[in-house]
Design a protein around this motif. Sequence first.
Motif, short mmCIF file in Angstrom:
data_model
loop_
_atom_site.label_atom_id
_atom_site.label_comp_id
_atom_site.label_asym_id
_atom_site.label_seq_id
_atom_site.Cartn_x
_atom_site.Cartn_y
_atom_site.Cartn_z
N VAL A 134 -20.39 -3.64 -11.95
CA VAL A 134 -19.96 -4.52 -11.21
C VAL A 134 -18.12 -4.05 -10.86
O VAL A 134 -17.36 -5.06 -10.57
N ARG A 135 -17.90 -3.12 -11.13
CA ARG A 135 -16.38 -2.44 -11.28
C ARG A 135 -15.65 -2.98 -9.82
O ARG A 135 -14.60 -3.44 -9.90
N LYS A 136 -16.21 -2.46 -8.83
CA LYS A 136 -15.86 -2.68 -7.66
C LYS A 136 -15.47 -4.04 -7.28
O LYS A 136 -14.30 -4.47 -6.65
N GLU A 137 -16.51 -5.06 -7.49
CA GLU A 137 -16.34 -6.28 -7.13
C GLU A 137 -15.45 -7.05 -7.97
O GLU A 137 -14.52 -7.80 -7.56
N ALA A 138 -15.37 -6.71 -9.24
CA ALA A 138 -14.31 -7.36 -10.10
C ALA A 138 -12.97 -6.99 -9.72
O ALA A 138 -11.92 -7.80 -9.99
N GLU A 139 -12.72 -5.69 -9.24
CA GLU A 139 -11.22 -5.13 -9.00
C GLU A 139 -10.96 -5.87 -7.80
O GLU A 139 -9.69 -6.17 -7.48
N GLU A 140 -11.72 -6.01 -6.87
CA GLU A 140 -11.31 -6.77 -5.57
C GLU A 140 -11.01 -8.03 -5.87
O GLU A 140 -10.20 -8.56 -5.17
N ARG A 141 -11.74 -8.86 -6.78
CA ARG A 141 -11.31 -10.20 -7.28
C ARG A 141 -9.68 -10.08 -7.88
O ARG A 141 -8.93 -11.35 -7.68
N GLN A 142 -9.64 -9.06 -8.74
CA GLN A 142 -8.45 -8.98 -9.48
C GLN A 142 -7.26 -8.54 -8.45
O GLN A 142 -6.26 -9.42 -8.62
N LEU A 143 -7.40 -7.71 -7.75
CA LEU A 143 -6.45 -7.50 -6.75
C LEU A 143 -6.22 -8.64 -5.68
O LEU A 143 -4.90 -8.72 -5.46
#
Length: 300
Positions: free
Chosen positions: A163-172
């Motif tokens: 889920v790294r892509k989705e997690a980083e989108e939320r973080q960014l």
Amino acid sequence: MPPLHSAMLQKFQETYINRGRLLIKCPDQPGIVAAVSRFLFEHGANIMESGQYSTDPAGGTFTLRIEFDCPRLKEKLPNLHKDFTAIAERLSMEWQLNSVTELKKTAIFVSKEPHCLHEILWAWQSGEIMTDIALVISNHNDCREIAESLGIPFHHIPASKEVRKEAEERQLSLLKQHGIDLIILARYMQILTPNFVSSHPDQIINIHHSFLPAFVGARPYERAFERGVKLIGATSHYVTNDLDEGPIIEQGIERVTHHANVDELKRIGRSIERSVLARAVKWHLEDRVIVHENKTVVFS
């Protein structure tokens, strides 16, 4: 905001209301210091602290950090920026000029181990570091109470390879929403993607629990124990896409003996990690660090 930090912040702002900082990196050439000093003098500023370094006087890179006091600085700042542009263009400068009291906004990333988070928050509460801690982001809930007890928003964002892509989108999205200037990886045990790193160049500070370049990656204490090391340490560095190989800001070491097992090495290491990360963060927030290639110039 904790009462102690509020009092420290008020005193800081009152003391340094007219204090500014100027950071410069440019090709080395005659007349840089003279031009900058003349500019500050002509605008009514008094230099309080100055540091400079040249990588090579014959064609190298020149770096300069100046703190100055200027009456009515907030009112003058727009004109200072405007007027300095001509000097910067003539001397091919990368530069930043700001007010000391304009605090950088910080986000702290943490996983399960809280010792580095505790150190940063203690330094923040006591006024040792001056920043606006906007939020704490974690892939676990272990540190939620620590952050929320100080009124700092805590965001639990599970992160893994899947889920790294989705997690980083939320973080960014959160970082953009809060206008974050600095990201502190306080033992955040996830590898950031090139997309994330490129969005915040020289704005992500990590603590690595070994004396780089030795024992890069996972399980450094176990590997150090197996090697029979006599020195252990920690390294704080800016994050790049080369794992644990970004520009080093600060390092610390402590001597150990053959009596120390892996758990003892980790205990000693945690203490080193806390202090090394806190120093690196403090120096960044005080604009004492200039990145040059894969190294740093750190002005004391």
